[in-house]
Every structure is written in C-alpha cells, then in structure tokens.
Motif scaffolding. Structure first.
Motif, mmCIF file in Angstrom:
data_model
loop_
_atom_site.group_PDB
_atom_site.id
_atom_site.type_symbol
_atom_site.label_atom_id
_atom_site.label_comp_id
_atom_site.label_asym_id
_atom_site.label_seq_id
_atom_site.Cartn_x
_atom_site.Cartn_y
_atom_site.Cartn_z
ATOM 1 N N TYR A 5 8.908 8.836 -1.655
ATOM 2 C CA TYR A 5 9.028 8.591 -0.226
ATOM 3 C C TYR A 5 8.907 7.096 0.017
ATOM 4 O O TYR A 5 7.910 6.473 -0.335
ATOM 5 C CB TYR A 5 7.947 9.358 0.540
ATOM 6 N N ASN A 6 9.940 6.535 0.625
ATOM 7 C CA ASN A 6 10.025 5.086 0.818
ATOM 8 C C ASN A 6 9.685 4.747 2.269
ATOM 9 O O ASN A 6 10.451 5.052 3.180
ATOM 10 C CB ASN A 6 11.437 4.610 0.474
ATOM 11 N N PHE A 7 8.534 4.101 2.483
ATOM 12 C CA PHE A 7 8.063 3.763 3.829
ATOM 13 C C PHE A 7 8.441 2.340 4.237
ATOM 14 O O PHE A 7 7.818 1.759 5.118
ATOM 15 C CB PHE A 7 6.539 3.957 3.903
ATOM 16 N N ALA A 318 1.577 7.959 -6.639
ATOM 17 C CA ALA A 318 1.776 9.251 -5.984
ATOM 18 C C ALA A 318 3.167 9.388 -5.388
ATOM 19 O O ALA A 318 3.454 10.385 -4.698
ATOM 20 C CB ALA A 318 0.713 9.438 -4.901
ATOM 21 N N GLY A 319 4.044 8.401 -5.600
ATOM 22 C CA GLY A 319 5.404 8.470 -5.071
ATOM 23 C C GLY A 319 5.528 8.049 -3.631
ATOM 24 O O GLY A 319 6.463 8.452 -2.931
ATOM 25 N N LEU A 320 4.592 7.205 -3.170
ATOM 26 C CA LEU A 320 4.597 6.704 -1.790
ATOM 27 C C LEU A 320 4.797 5.194 -1.857
ATOM 28 O O LEU A 320 3.881 4.447 -2.208
ATOM 29 C CB LEU A 320 3.274 7.050 -1.101
ATOM 30 N N LEU A 321 5.996 4.740 -1.521
ATOM 31 C CA LEU A 321 6.384 3.355 -1.786
ATOM 32 C C LEU A 321 6.393 2.497 -0.532
ATOM 33 O O LEU A 321 6.562 2.980 0.585
ATOM 34 C CB LEU A 321 7.785 3.328 -2.409
ATOM 35 N N THR A 322 6.241 1.185 -0.753
ATOM 36 C CA THR A 322 6.462 0.141 0.254
ATOM 37 C C THR A 322 5.554 0.304 1.462
ATOM 38 O O THR A 322 5.995 0.261 2.609
ATOM 39 C CB THR A 322 7.946 0.109 0.708
ATOM 40 N N LEU A 323 4.271 0.440 1.214
ATOM 41 C CA LEU A 323 3.293 0.626 2.291
ATOM 42 C C LEU A 323 2.533 -0.648 2.642
ATOM 43 O O LEU A 323 1.728 -0.630 3.584
ATOM 44 C CB LEU A 323 2.294 1.721 1.905
ATOM 45 N N LYS A 324 2.790 -1.729 1.948
ATOM 46 C CA LYS A 324 2.072 -2.961 2.244
ATOM 47 C C LYS A 324 2.467 -3.480 3.618
ATOM 48 O O LYS A 324 3.643 -3.539 3.976
ATOM 49 C CB LYS A 324 2.370 -4.018 1.188
ATOM 50 N N GLY A 325 1.460 -3.867 4.428
ATOM 51 C CA GLY A 325 1.728 -4.386 5.761
ATOM 52 C C GLY A 325 2.399 -5.740 5.725
ATOM 53 O O GLY A 325 2.395 -6.431 4.703
ATOM 54 N N PRO A 341 11.245 12.472 5.938
ATOM 55 C CA PRO A 341 10.953 13.868 6.281
ATOM 56 C C PRO A 341 9.476 14.070 6.595
ATOM 57 O O PRO A 341 8.624 13.268 6.202
ATOM 58 C CB PRO A 341 11.354 14.619 5.000
ATOM 59 N N GLU A 342 9.186 15.137 7.294
ATOM 60 C CA GLU A 342 7.788 15.445 7.595
ATOM 61 C C GLU A 342 6.963 15.584 6.323
ATOM 62 O O GLU A 342 5.778 15.225 6.292
ATOM 63 C CB GLU A 342 7.695 16.730 8.421
ATOM 64 N N ALA A 347 2.521 14.044 2.775
ATOM 65 C CA ALA A 347 2.069 13.554 1.474
ATOM 66 C C ALA A 347 1.230 12.289 1.633
ATOM 67 O O ALA A 347 0.222 12.107 0.927
ATOM 68 C CB ALA A 347 3.274 13.290 0.571
ATOM 69 N N LEU A 348 1.624 11.415 2.554
ATOM 70 C CA LEU A 348 0.851 10.200 2.800
ATOM 71 C C LEU A 348 -0.521 10.550 3.370
ATOM 72 O O LEU A 348 -1.545 9.996 2.931
ATOM 73 C CB LEU A 348 1.609 9.286 3.759
#
Length: 360
Positions: A5-7, A318-325, A341-342, A347-348
């Motif tokens: 999941y790319n945030f 955990a497959g959660l990408l690009t969360l750095k502020g 997706p929801e 997952a986050l």
C-alpha cells in the motif's frame, strides 16, 4: 505478487483495475496495432480516447457547456502563473486565501503579474485550520479569489466552499478533485495536477468558465493562453497522450464504482477510521482542527520523535510505503486518495496499534 500500500502524496498509487487494463492494452489498443503512447494525438484512435475521457469527466462532475475542459501540461505550478495571466482581464489585484504551502506558492507566483491581496491567512496558527466565511476580507473589485481547498502538506481542508459573490472563485484542487461530488457552477476556474486522484504525473486538468477566457495579459505566450487551448481542444501542441489515456481509464473506473457519491462514502469511511485511530491514542496526534481535517492527507506525529525511523522501517516491512511526513512538517503523513482501498487504511491502523503496544 502482493502489492504494498503506497501512501505517497503524489505521484500516488493508481487503481489496480486501471493498471490491469492498461497492461492488457499496452501493446495493442483495441486492435489498432499500437500502444497508446505511440499514437498520433490527431489520429482517430487517440481522438476517440480524448473525447471519451472528456465526456466521462463532464458526466462525473456534471460540467455544463458553460465550461471548457482542458487537458494540459505543466502541473499545478504552471497554473499559478496562467491564472493571473488569463483572469486579471484589466484588473491589477486578486484576492488570495493563504492556508498552507501551496497557497503560499500560488501567491508568490501571482506577485509577478499583480498585487495579490491576502483575504485571510492561517499562518499564525501554523496552518492548522481553515478560515471561516466571516474571516474573509474580500474585495468586490478583485479579478478573482484564489484558494486551495485541500493543503496536501499540512492536511488542512475547507469543509465548505467560500462564498465570493460575483467575483470568480479559483481553486487549486490537485489533491481533492474527484474525491466527492462537486458543484462546479460555484467556480470560475478549477485546476488540478493529475498525480493524486486523476492519473499519472504530467497531466493537468483545467475547468474554466468560457466567459473568463480570451483576454490575456500582453505578452502572454501561446502555451499559457486558455483561449488557444480551448479553440484547439487541448491539441495546440502534442498533449501528454498516455497520461490523458490513463486519466480516462480512471474516469471509467469511477463510473463503474457508482460515481463520485459512492467514492465520497468510501473516502469518508477511510478518513474516519484513520482519525479515530489517532484520536483514540495517546501515542499519536494530528495537529489539524477537527472541522478542517483533510480526507486525503492525514499528517500525524508520534509521542517520541526518536521512534520515527523505527516506525517507518516497520511500516515498510509490513507493506506500508511512503509514510514519512513532509520535511517542513515532520512526523508521518498518510495520503489516502481514491485509489487507496479501505483495506490499506485498515492495515495501517492495525500496524499503528501494534507499534504503540510494543513501543509506546
């Protein structure tokens, strides 16, 4: 392959069904023998793609014939200049509402062409809120009023559309267009970089009321003249054809979902789940006034900034990408545009709770 999941705030993730269809059509679009990227922008094949995309966008947003729909290059940053060059129309000032980093950039660029009057600013509050209508000091003589409905970096969103009377309202909707239904008739001009909710980077959508075009500043280059682009159906030069095609696939995907009302319900649920996880915790915090919290960009901080690196490393695993502020804000930022997706938000939230349990 299980996709993470790319945030990312943009370029952002695209809907998986759109990517799958693009893959299927990559080498041979509709038995044409060509990839869309190889087509002449004036050929019948691409013209059908372009016309279909505009028709779908008009249907999604209920855009009337009073507006021209332009598919341009240059990103929203070029619009910071194009707006005053086209919309001053003999006036020397315009009103700007300053609510964050992108508002400030628009104001700085406008100073090249006019005197931007600051109708309201939340900078003293560290851009943590959106001004209410009573705060706006609007001039009836302004050429237009410019605002940024959603500030991507600060995570601030206007909960309502400002009332500007007879003065045309201009909006930089790069990070919110197509996230919910919108009354386009309230605006003189809307622009949006595509790389968040619309498609890949390289395309910019402009919706402009026809009566506002045709009177540019002296010396305006042809490529910065809305009238020229409108007369040429966005084909004055070679447009970003593949980005236009992918945007059309996104429009079709949105229609299949049930349109913008259905998309709004999904986005509302996603945002509510993430903000609830933050508010129910003493370990995470969001700096934005609740009434002005963005559906699209959710910044949050950890109680101990020294754990930021561990949080990001764990999230990536955990497959959660690009969360750095953003560097100007710090902490974390989850951008949850239409294509997220929801399940990605869930997952986050699960990761955040487990990180707090083990590290808080």
């Amino acid at each position: 392959m299980t996709r993470p999941y790319n945030f990312s705030a943009g370029p952002a993730m695209l809907p998986e069904p759109v990517l799958q269809r693009a893959r299927e059509e990559m080498l041979n679009w509709h038995d044409s023998g060509m990839c869309v990227a190889e087509m002449s922008h004036r050929g019948k094949e691409f013209m059908s793609i372009a016309e279909g995309a505009e028709a779908d966008l008009r249907e999604l947003l209920g855009i009337s014939d009073e507006y021209r729909v332009l598919f341009l290059q240059g990103g929203a940053s070029s619009q910071f200049a194009m707006v005053p060059m086209n919309l001053l129309r003999g006036r020397t000032s315009a009103d700007y509402i300053n609510t964050g980093s992108w508002s400030k950039k628009a104001i700085a660029e406008a100073r090249r062409f006019c005197t931007p009057a600051i109708a309201a600013s939340t900078e003293d509050d560290r851009f943590s809120r959106a001004p209410v209508q009573d705060e706006l000091k609007l001039s009836p003589d302004a050429a237009y009023v410019h605002y940024t409905p959603n500030e991507t970096i600060e995570g601030v969103e206007f909960p309502e559309i400002p009332d500007t009377g007879d003065v045309p309202l201009v909006a930089d909707m790069s990070s919110t267009l197509l996230s919910r239904p919108l009354d386009v008739s309230r605006f003189g001009l809307i622009y949006a970089g595509a790389q968040k909710n619309i498609g890949p980077a390289g395309l910019t959508i402009v919706l402009v009321r026809a009566d506002l075009i045709g009177e540019t500043l002296p010396g305006t280059p042809a490529m910065f003249d809305y009238g020229i682009h409108a007369k040429n159906d966005s084909m004055y030069n070679t447009p970003p054809t593949y980005a236009w095609y992918l945007a059309g696939l996104v429009f079709a995907w949105l229609k299949e979902l049930g349109g913008l009302a259905a998309m709004a319900e999904i986005n509302r649920r996603k945002a509510a789940k993430l903000y609830a996880a933050i508010d129910d915790s003493s370990f995470y915090a969001n700096p934005v006034e609740p009434r002005a919290r963005s559906w699209m960009n959710v910044p949050f901080t950890l109680a101990d900034p020294a754990l930021d690196g561990d949080f990001l490393a764990g999230a990536k695993a955990a497959g959660l990408l690009t969360l750095k502020g953003h560097r100007s804000v710090g902490g974390m930022r989850a951008s949850i545009y239409n294509a997220m997706p929801e399940a990605g938000v869930e997952a986050l939230v699960e990761f955040m709770r487990e990180f707090e349990r083990t590290r808080g």
